[in-house]
Design an enzyme around this catalytic site. Structure first.
Site, PDB file in Angstrom:
ATOM      1  N   GLY A  49      29.302  33.955  -9.265  1.00 23.81           N
ATOM      2  CA  GLY A  49      27.905  34.787 -10.038  1.00 23.81           C
ATOM      3  C   GLY A  49      26.678  34.205  -9.925  1.00 23.81           C
ATOM      4  CE1 TYR A  61      33.436  38.296  -3.021  1.00 22.91           C
ATOM      5  CE2 TYR A  61      32.293  40.294  -2.534  1.00 22.91           C
ATOM      6  CZ  TYR A  61      33.422  39.284  -2.295  1.00 22.91           C
ATOM      7  OH  TYR A  61      34.239  39.475  -1.323  1.00 22.91           O
ATOM      8  CB  CYS A  62      28.552  34.220  -4.860  1.00 28.80           C
ATOM      9  SG  CYS A  62      28.239  33.869  -6.288  1.00 28.80           S
ATOM     10  N   GLY A  63      31.058  33.131  -5.446  1.00 31.01           N
ATOM     11  CA  GLY A  63      32.100  32.217  -5.947  1.00 31.01           C
ATOM     12  C   GLY A  63      32.279  32.470  -7.353  1.00 31.01           C
ATOM     13  CD1 TRP A 109      37.169  33.653  -4.613  1.00 29.61           C
ATOM     14  CD2 TRP A 109      37.400  35.367  -4.122  1.00 29.61           C
ATOM     15  NE1 TRP A 109      38.413  33.607  -3.832  1.00 29.61           N
ATOM     16  CE2 TRP A 109      38.507  34.867  -3.484  1.00 29.61           C
ATOM     17  CE3 TRP A 109      37.413  36.827  -3.604  1.00 29.61           C
ATOM     18  CZ2 TRP A 109      39.396  35.338  -2.697  1.00 29.61           C
ATOM     19  CZ3 TRP A 109      38.272  37.478  -2.834  1.00 29.61           C
ATOM     20  CH2 TRP A 109      39.415  36.801  -2.367  1.00 29.61           C
TER      21      TRP A 109
END
Length: 122
Positions: free
Chosen positions: A85, A81-83, A110
């Site tokens: 996607g 995961y990141c901020g 996130w």
């Protein structure tokens, strides 16, 4: 956040090659006791401001260099995961090219996690 068109094209191409899950899917996997490694691919300063409980940090800038030391078995299920996607889709695509066969990217990242009011670790 408005992203540059070239970046969006790159992410869209990666998304066509990777499997994506939602935060609800991740919660179901946890509830079912599924074995996986949760990887936060955001930048170090983003990680320090908070992350999903149980996640390991391997930023997108170093994941290719360090993944084999952190997760040596390419059959291990990985959830990235990141901020939002985008970076996780790019990183998932790269890990698949490196031979990791069970890589998932969490759509919404996130932002979706925190907007849903789910627990975080500082």
């Amino acid at each position: 956040m408005k992203h540059a068109p070239g970046f969006v094209r790159l992410v869209d191409a990666a998304r066509a090659r990777v499997r994506e899950i939602t935060i609800a899917d991740l919660q179901r996997m946890r509830a079912a006791g599924d074995a996986f490694v949760l990887l936060d691919v955001r930048e170090q300063d983003e990680w320090r401001r908070g992350h999903i409980p149980g996640a390991l940090h391997l930023g997108k800038g170093i994941i290719e260099r360090d993944i084999e030391g952190v997760v040596p078995d390419p059959a291990t299920q990985l959830v990235l995961y990141c901020g939002g996607g985008y970076r996780s889709a790019l990183a998932a695509d790269t890990l698949q090219q490196m031979g990791y066969a069970n890589v998932l990217s969490m759509d919404g990242g996130w932002r979706a996690w925190t907007e849903a009011g789910l627990p975080i670790e500082p």
